[in-house]
Design a protein around this motif. Structure first.
Motif, PDB file in Angstrom:
ATOM      1  N   MET A  96       0.844  -1.196   0.000  1.00 39.30           N
ATOM      2  CA  MET A  96       0.000   0.000   0.000  1.00 39.30           C
ATOM      3  C   MET A  96       0.880   1.246   0.000  1.00 39.30           C
ATOM      4  SD  MET A  96      -2.565  -1.223   3.055  1.00 39.30           S
ATOM      5  CE  MET A  96      -1.144  -1.639   4.076  1.00 39.30           C
ATOM      6  N   GLU A  97       0.252   2.375  -0.300  1.00 39.48           N
ATOM      7  CA  GLU A  97       0.994   3.620  -0.240  1.00 39.48           C
ATOM      8  C   GLU A  97       1.454   3.887   1.187  1.00 39.48           C
ATOM      9  OE1 GLU A  97      -1.037   7.444  -0.581  1.00 39.48           O
ATOM     10  OE2 GLU A  97      -2.964   6.388  -0.447  1.00 39.48           O
ATOM     11  N   LEU A  98       2.600   4.533   1.319  1.00 39.15           N
ATOM     12  CA  LEU A  98       3.172   4.841   2.620  1.00 39.15           C
ATOM     13  C   LEU A  98       2.642   6.185   3.113  1.00 39.15           C
ATOM     14  CD1 LEU A  98       5.210   4.126   4.864  1.00 39.15           C
ATOM     15  CD2 LEU A  98       6.940   5.364   3.531  1.00 39.15           C
ATOM     16  N   MET A  99       2.030   6.161   4.282  1.00 39.20           N
ATOM     17  CA  MET A  99       1.517   7.386   4.903  1.00 39.20           C
ATOM     18  C   MET A  99       2.488   7.834   5.997  1.00 39.20           C
ATOM     19  SD  MET A  99      -1.389   7.815   3.263  1.00 39.20           S
ATOM     20  CE  MET A  99      -2.488   8.812   4.278  1.00 39.20           C
ATOM     21  N   ASP A 100       2.257   9.030   6.549  1.00 40.20           N
ATOM     22  CA  ASP A 100       3.199   9.587   7.522  1.00 40.20           C
ATOM     23  C   ASP A 100       3.031   9.014   8.921  1.00 40.20           C
ATOM     24  OD1 ASP A 100       4.377  11.177   5.595  1.00 40.20           O
ATOM     25  OD2 ASP A 100       3.044  12.870   5.980  1.00 40.20           O
ATOM     26  N   GLU A 101       1.781   8.904   9.387  1.00 37.81           N
ATOM     27  CA  GLU A 101       1.545   8.443  10.750  1.00 37.81           C
ATOM     28  C   GLU A 101       0.059   8.154  10.924  1.00 37.81           C
ATOM     29  OE1 GLU A 101       2.182  11.558  13.682  1.00 37.81           O
ATOM     30  OE2 GLU A 101       1.562  13.091  12.246  1.00 37.81           O
ATOM     31  N   SER A 102      -0.270   7.496  12.039  1.00 35.48           N
ATOM     32  CA  SER A 102      -1.671   7.238  12.355  1.00 35.48           C
ATOM     33  C   SER A 102      -2.257   8.435  13.085  1.00 35.48           C
ATOM     34  CB  SER A 102      -1.802   5.995  13.234  1.00 35.48           C
ATOM     35  OG  SER A 102      -1.278   6.251  14.534  1.00 35.48           O
ATOM     36  N   LEU A 103      -3.575   8.520  13.077  1.00 35.20           N
ATOM     37  CA  LEU A 103      -4.253   9.580  13.826  1.00 35.20           C
ATOM     38  C   LEU A 103      -3.961   9.445  15.311  1.00 35.20           C
ATOM     39  CD1 LEU A 103      -6.175  11.978  13.995  1.00 35.20           C
ATOM     40  CD2 LEU A 103      -8.098  10.361  13.913  1.00 35.20           C
ATOM     41  N   THR A 104      -3.843   8.214  15.793  1.00 35.79           N
ATOM     42  CA  THR A 104      -3.506   7.982  17.209  1.00 35.79           C
ATOM     43  C   THR A 104      -2.180   8.644  17.561  1.00 35.79           C
ATOM     44  OG1 THR A 104      -4.701   5.882  17.288  1.00 35.79           O
ATOM     45  CG2 THR A 104      -3.014   6.236  18.953  1.00 35.79           C
ATOM     46  N   HIS A 105      -1.152   8.377  16.763  1.00 34.01           N
ATOM     47  CA  HIS A 105       0.163   8.950  17.030  1.00 34.01           C
ATOM     48  C   HIS A 105       0.136  10.470  16.934  1.00 34.01           C
ATOM     49  CE1 HIS A 105       4.307  10.224  16.022  1.00 34.01           C
ATOM     50  NE2 HIS A 105       4.637   9.319  16.917  1.00 34.01           N
ATOM     51  N   PHE A 106      -0.582  10.969  15.943  1.00 39.73           N
ATOM     52  CA  PHE A 106      -0.680  12.418  15.745  1.00 39.73           C
ATOM     53  C   PHE A 106      -1.290  13.091  16.973  1.00 39.73           C
ATOM     54  CE2 PHE A 106      -3.297  16.027  14.149  1.00 39.73           C
ATOM     55  CZ  PHE A 106      -2.270  16.850  13.721  1.00 39.73           C
TER      56      PHE A 106
ATOM     57  N   PRO B 135       1.954  18.484  21.113  1.00 43.44           N
ATOM     58  CA  PRO B 135       2.165  19.179  22.401  1.00 43.44           C
ATOM     59  C   PRO B 135       1.083  20.205  22.712  1.00 43.44           C
ATOM     60  CG  PRO B 135       3.598  20.101  20.715  1.00 43.44           C
ATOM     61  CD  PRO B 135       2.881  18.934  20.073  1.00 43.44           C
ATOM     62  N   VAL B 136       0.280  20.562  21.711  1.00 44.68           N
ATOM     63  CA  VAL B 136      -0.780  21.559  21.906  1.00 44.68           C
ATOM     64  C   VAL B 136      -2.075  21.026  21.312  1.00 44.68           C
ATOM     65  CG1 VAL B 136       0.832  23.497  21.864  1.00 44.68           C
ATOM     66  CG2 VAL B 136      -0.194  22.696  19.723  1.00 44.68           C
ATOM     67  N   ASP B 137      -3.163  21.726  21.562  1.00 44.15           N
ATOM     68  CA  ASP B 137      -4.443  21.350  20.977  1.00 44.15           C
ATOM     69  C   ASP B 137      -4.367  21.429  19.447  1.00 44.15           C
ATOM     70  OD1 ASP B 137      -5.484  21.022  23.490  1.00 44.15           O
ATOM     71  OD2 ASP B 137      -6.461  22.992  23.555  1.00 44.15           O
ATOM     72  N   ILE B 138      -5.032  20.491  18.777  1.00 45.50           N
ATOM     73  CA  ILE B 138      -5.044  20.479  17.321  1.00 45.50           C
ATOM     74  C   ILE B 138      -5.825  21.690  16.820  1.00 45.50           C
ATOM     75  CG2 ILE B 138      -5.578  19.127  15.275  1.00 45.50           C
ATOM     76  CD1 ILE B 138      -3.526  17.853  17.179  1.00 45.50           C
TER      77      ILE B 138
ATOM     78  N   ASN C  29     -10.632  19.466   8.665  1.00 48.40           N
ATOM     79  CA  ASN C  29     -10.112  18.755   7.491  1.00 48.40           C
ATOM     80  C   ASN C  29     -10.099  17.244   7.712  1.00 48.40           C
ATOM     81  OD1 ASN C  29      -9.682  21.098   6.062  1.00 48.40           O
ATOM     82  ND2 ASN C  29      -7.484  21.215   6.518  1.00 48.40           N
ATOM     83  N   LEU C  30      -9.606  16.821   8.858  1.00 42.47           N
ATOM     84  CA  LEU C  30      -9.511  15.390   9.137  1.00 42.47           C
ATOM     85  C   LEU C  30     -10.896  14.765   9.251  1.00 42.47           C
ATOM     86  CD1 LEU C  30      -6.563  15.295  11.732  1.00 42.47           C
ATOM     87  CD2 LEU C  30      -6.482  15.036   9.246  1.00 42.47           C
ATOM     88  N   SER C  31     -11.807  15.452   9.935  1.00 43.40           N
ATOM     89  CA  SER C  31     -13.169  14.938  10.068  1.00 43.40           C
ATOM     90  C   SER C  31     -13.847  14.844   8.711  1.00 43.40           C
ATOM     91  CB  SER C  31     -13.982  15.855  10.993  1.00 43.40           C
ATOM     92  OG  SER C  31     -13.429  15.889  12.287  1.00 43.40           O
ATOM     93  N   TYR C  32     -13.626  15.836   7.874  1.00 50.08           N
ATOM     94  CA  TYR C  32     -14.214  15.828   6.529  1.00 50.08           C
ATOM     95  C   TYR C  32     -13.684  14.653   5.708  1.00 50.08           C
ATOM     96  CZ  TYR C  32     -15.228  17.288   1.739  1.00 50.08           C
ATOM     97  OH  TYR C  32     -15.653  17.323   0.433  1.00 50.08           O
TER      98      TYR C  32
ATOM     99  N   ILE D   1      -1.439  12.369   6.147  1.00 52.70           N
ATOM    100  CA  ILE D   1      -0.395  12.945   5.307  1.00 52.70           C
ATOM    101  C   ILE D   1      -0.130  14.355   5.825  1.00 52.70           C
ATOM    102  CG2 ILE D   1       0.261  13.683   2.993  1.00 52.70           C
ATOM    103  CD1 ILE D   1      -1.668  11.631   1.871  1.00 52.70           C
ATOM    104  N   ALA D   2       1.114  14.604   6.199  1.00 55.77           N
ATOM    105  CA  ALA D   2       1.535  15.938   6.646  1.00 55.77           C
ATOM    106  C   ALA D   2       0.672  16.487   7.782  1.00 55.77           C
ATOM    107  CB  ALA D   2       1.532  16.910   5.467  1.00 55.77           C
ATOM    108  N   GLY D   3       0.064  15.602   8.549  1.00 56.95           N
ATOM    109  CA  GLY D   3      -0.731  16.041   9.689  1.00 56.95           C
ATOM    110  C   GLY D   3      -1.917  16.904   9.333  1.00 56.95           C
ATOM    111  N   SER D   4      -2.391  16.796   8.081  1.00 56.26           N
ATOM    112  CA  SER D   4      -3.480  17.684   7.683  1.00 56.26           C
ATOM    113  C   SER D   4      -4.566  17.002   6.860  1.00 56.26           C
ATOM    114  CB  SER D   4      -2.927  18.870   6.879  1.00 56.26           C
ATOM    115  OG  SER D   4      -2.277  18.420   5.705  1.00 56.26           O
ATOM    116  N   ARG D   5      -4.280  15.860   6.236  1.00 58.64           N
ATOM    117  CA  ARG D   5      -5.283  15.129   5.453  1.00 58.64           C
ATOM    118  C   ARG D   5      -5.287  13.677   5.919  1.00 58.64           C
ATOM    119  NH1 ARG D   5      -8.016  19.311   3.372  1.00 58.64           N
ATOM    120  NH2 ARG D   5      -9.432  17.579   2.923  1.00 58.64           N
ATOM    121  N   ALA D   6      -6.459  13.029   5.805  1.00 62.27           N
ATOM    122  CA  ALA D   6      -6.629  11.692   6.361  1.00 62.27           C
ATOM    123  C   ALA D   6      -7.097  10.694   5.315  1.00 62.27           C
ATOM    124  CB  ALA D   6      -7.634  11.733   7.515  1.00 62.27           C
TER     125      ALA D   6
END
Length: 209
Positions: free
Chosen positions: A104-114, A119-122, A129-132, A159-164
């Motif tokens: 499969m394509e390689l993604m950056d990280e899981s939502l859990t890890h993100f 260190p601060v509120d998202i 964006n993620l919910s959408y 991807i880049a902490g901004s799209r899911a």
């Protein structure tokens, strides 16, 4: 909205190298590691080899066998093309075990890890964006008669902490899709912390829960 395609999609690679020491995550049935397909870095899902030795006592319950679920997931992903579902690249045979591997394509990280590493509120627009993106993936699945049944932050990749993108369809319920033995699976699988009260009490999953 992207639509399910009737033809199978699969890339052809001349050389595949499984980087088993570079693990991206582990689960009950297997692990995901990095792989190098020609010059492309991707993710590879491998089942634990011991699972292929498990006998299925009841032929009518073959769908519950991890290998059958793995086949189901591969067959589904071959026919899917949607921007919010992790892209299928192909299958491969592990030369060490001769077991099938899902590429499969390689993604950056899981939502859990993100979420756990922030260190601060998202930021609010990132939350939107993620919910959408997740909602778009689910709308696509439900419109094609597919219920994920194990949607958790572990199965949402970023991807880049901004799209899911949604991943891991081993527990999914499939309807009205031309893949053998996809219609019947376990009644109520999933991760309890992420399951709706209706699924936990009624032991049924639907598009609403």
């Amino acid at each position: 909205m992207a639509e399910r395609q009737d033809r199978e999609q699969e890339y052809i690679f001349r050389n595949v190298q499984l980087l088993k020491n570079d693990t991206l995550g582990t689960g009950s049935y297997g692990a995901v590691c990095k792989a190098k397909c020609d010059q492309l870095l991707c993710a590879a899902k491998l089942l634990y080899s011991v699972l292929f030795q498990i006998a299925v006592p009841d032929p009518g319950k073959e769908h519950r066998h991890p290998f059958r679920r793995f086949e189901t997931e591969c067959a589904f992903l071959k026919r899917i093309n949607h921007p919010n579902i992790v892209q299928y690249l192909g299958t491969y045979r592990d030369p060490d075990t001769n077991a099938p591997v899902l590429l499969m394509e390689l993604m950056d990280e899981s939502l859990t890890h993100f979420l756990e590493s922030s260190p601060v509120d998202i930021l609010y627009h990132i939350q939107v964006n993620l919910s959408y993106d997740i909602a778009q993936a689910l709308a696509f699945l439900h419109s094609n008669g597919i219920i994920h049944r194990d949607l958790s932050s572990n199965n949402v990749l970023l991807i880049a902490g901004s799209r899911a993108k949604v991943t891991d369809f081993g527990m999914s319920k499939f309807r009205d899709i031309n893949i053998t033995r996809l219609a019947t699976m376990t009644t109520c699988p999933g991760t309890p912390a992420f399951m709706s009260p209706e699924a936990l009490t009624n032991h049924q999953c639907t598009q609403r829960n």
